[in-house]
Motif scaffolding. Structure first.
Motif, mmCIF file in Angstrom:
data_model
loop_
_atom_site.group_PDB
_atom_site.id
_atom_site.type_symbol
_atom_site.label_atom_id
_atom_site.label_comp_id
_atom_site.label_asym_id
_atom_site.label_seq_id
_atom_site.Cartn_x
_atom_site.Cartn_y
_atom_site.Cartn_z
ATOM 1 N N MET A 114 39.988 34.123 42.932
ATOM 2 C CA MET A 114 39.390 35.096 42.016
ATOM 3 C C MET A 114 40.295 36.327 41.913
ATOM 4 S SD MET A 114 35.540 35.802 41.642
ATOM 5 C CE MET A 114 34.730 37.199 40.959
ATOM 6 N N GLY A 115 40.587 36.735 40.686
ATOM 7 C CA GLY A 115 41.538 37.826 40.479
ATOM 8 C C GLY A 115 41.006 39.177 40.926
ATOM 9 N N LYS A 116 41.887 39.999 41.452
ATOM 10 C CA LYS A 116 41.503 41.359 41.811
ATOM 11 C C LYS A 116 41.869 42.284 40.659
ATOM 12 C CE LYS A 116 41.347 44.892 45.163
ATOM 13 N NZ LYS A 116 41.448 45.324 46.528
ATOM 14 N N ILE A 117 40.919 43.096 40.223
ATOM 15 C CA ILE A 117 41.166 44.016 39.109
ATOM 16 C C ILE A 117 41.494 45.399 39.666
ATOM 17 C CG2 ILE A 117 40.225 45.040 36.996
ATOM 18 C CD1 ILE A 117 38.350 42.622 36.760
ATOM 19 N N LYS A 132 34.169 45.226 31.604
ATOM 20 C CA LYS A 132 33.748 44.380 32.740
ATOM 21 C C LYS A 132 33.235 43.034 32.229
ATOM 22 C CE LYS A 132 30.661 44.469 36.763
ATOM 23 N NZ LYS A 132 31.539 44.706 37.922
ATOM 24 N N LEU A 154 35.998 40.760 30.731
ATOM 25 C CA LEU A 154 36.963 40.186 31.674
ATOM 26 C C LEU A 154 36.394 39.047 32.519
ATOM 27 C CD1 LEU A 154 38.936 43.330 32.896
ATOM 28 C CD2 LEU A 154 39.608 41.640 31.189
ATOM 29 N N GLU A 155 35.069 38.889 32.489
ATOM 30 C CA GLU A 155 34.456 37.816 33.279
ATOM 31 C C GLU A 155 35.044 36.442 32.940
ATOM 32 O OE1 GLU A 155 30.278 38.384 32.664
ATOM 33 O OE2 GLU A 155 30.214 40.105 34.036
ATOM 34 N N LYS A 173 38.834 36.423 34.632
ATOM 35 C CA LYS A 173 39.083 36.958 35.988
ATOM 36 C C LYS A 173 39.599 35.883 36.961
ATOM 37 C CE LYS A 173 37.222 39.959 39.506
ATOM 38 N NZ LYS A 173 36.157 40.746 40.072
ATOM 39 N N ASP A 174 39.075 34.684 36.860
ATOM 40 C CA ASP A 174 39.457 33.632 37.814
ATOM 41 C C ASP A 174 40.819 33.012 37.536
ATOM 42 O OD1 ASP A 174 37.082 34.096 39.018
ATOM 43 O OD2 ASP A 174 36.030 32.388 38.140
ATOM 44 N N TYR A 197 43.672 34.661 37.100
ATOM 45 C CA TYR A 197 44.791 35.510 37.540
ATOM 46 C C TYR A 197 44.614 35.926 38.998
ATOM 47 C CZ TYR A 197 45.958 35.822 32.610
ATOM 48 O OH TYR A 197 46.301 35.499 31.322
ATOM 49 N N ILE A 211 44.696 41.603 38.024
ATOM 50 C CA ILE A 211 44.572 42.158 36.678
ATOM 51 C C ILE A 211 44.799 43.667 36.819
ATOM 52 C CG2 ILE A 211 43.016 42.571 34.717
ATOM 53 C CD1 ILE A 211 41.634 39.900 35.376
ATOM 54 N N ASP A 234 37.976 46.440 40.661
ATOM 55 C CA ASP A 234 37.594 46.282 42.076
ATOM 56 C C ASP A 234 38.124 47.473 42.865
ATOM 57 O OD1 ASP A 234 36.422 43.632 41.847
ATOM 58 O OD2 ASP A 234 38.476 42.941 41.462
#
Length: 255
Positions: free
Chosen positions: A1-4, A109, A112-113, A116-117, A119, A122, A142
């Motif tokens: 899961m990508g960190k924003i 938010k 981007l759902e 998000k997974d 990358y 982000i 995040d």
């Protein structure tokens, strides 16, 4: 899961876009899949990676008003492993357009759902203000990286930004963390630069990144060629600094 990660500071000229572009490029070189979102109407992160701003028809504006999905707006750029959602000067109008919308702070938010997974990271380049655009970025993020210029007025406005982050944590995004304070434009020859570093480290201890971004001519030249510092001159001080920062962030997030 990508960190924003949002790169934010309402003060202009502290190195937000330079950090967004070069951190994204450095993470890409370190084989992380990165999405860079330009959330600044000046669109410097867009042009800084070789994308012609005038030719941008869809981008951050459209994902904020939910007329297009992020996937539809993604553009390839000169940096390996980095995708970009570009900006255009039209983005200025989004603040007015969103004012009457319900849940207006959550537009980014929500958008981007869907990606998000896909990358590892982000990165959001924020505008130099604490308006709705930046609120959207901080609500979606995040964590936040705060670039601080090693100059006399460096700490001016930092209190205001930290208060904004606190109120976002309270109201919109309880999970928002401060990834770190990043000292930029450091010149070891200047006593003032050294004093700012000492002052920030004394006040904020562990919140400050070990990596300090040094003042570097190549860093200011690279955007005019539409390239990150990594592509422009991988052996320069600036490139080494941003690779170190990327490694620090990867290490911090692998714990």
């Amino acid at each position: 899961m990508g960190k924003i990660i949002a790169i934010a500071n309402q003060k202009g000229g502290v190195g937000k876009t330079t950090t967004s572009v070069n951190l994204a490029a450095s993470l890409g070189v370190l084989e992380k899949k990165v999405l860079l979102i330009d959330a600044d109407p000046q669109a410097n992160a867009t042009s800084g990676l070789g994308i012609d701003v005038e030719s941008v028809e869809i981008g951050t504006y459209q994902i904020l008003e939910h007329s297009h999905t992020p996937k539809e707006t993604i553009v390839k750029c000169s940096a390996p492993n980095v995708d970009v959602i570009p900006a255009h000067i039209d983005l200025v109008a989004i603040e007015i357009e969103l004012v009457d919308k319900e849940n207006r702070e959550y537009m980014l938010k929500k958008a981007l759902e869907s990606v998000k997974d896909e990358y590892d990271f982000i990165i959001i380049d924020c505008a130099p203000s604490l308006g709705l655009l930046t609120l959207n970025a901080l609500t979606a993020a995040d964590s936040v990286v705060i670039p601080i210029q090693c100059e006399y007025f460096a700490l001016e406005g930092l209190g205001k930004l930290l208060n904004t982050i606190k109120s976002i944590q309270k109201i919109h995004n309880p999970d928002l963390d401060i990834e770190g304070l990043l000292l930029t434009m450091y010149d070891s020859r200047l006593r003032l630069s050294n004093q700012v570093v000492e002052e920030v480290q004394k006040h904020f201890n562990d919140m400050v990144f070990d990596t300090v971004i040094q003042r570097n001519v190549k860093l200011s030249e690279a955007p005019s060629f539409g390239e990150s510092i990594i592509n422009y001159d991988a052996t320069s001080k600036g490139a080494v600094n941003y690779i170190n920062l990327a490694q620090e962030i990867i290490k911090k997030n692998s714990k």
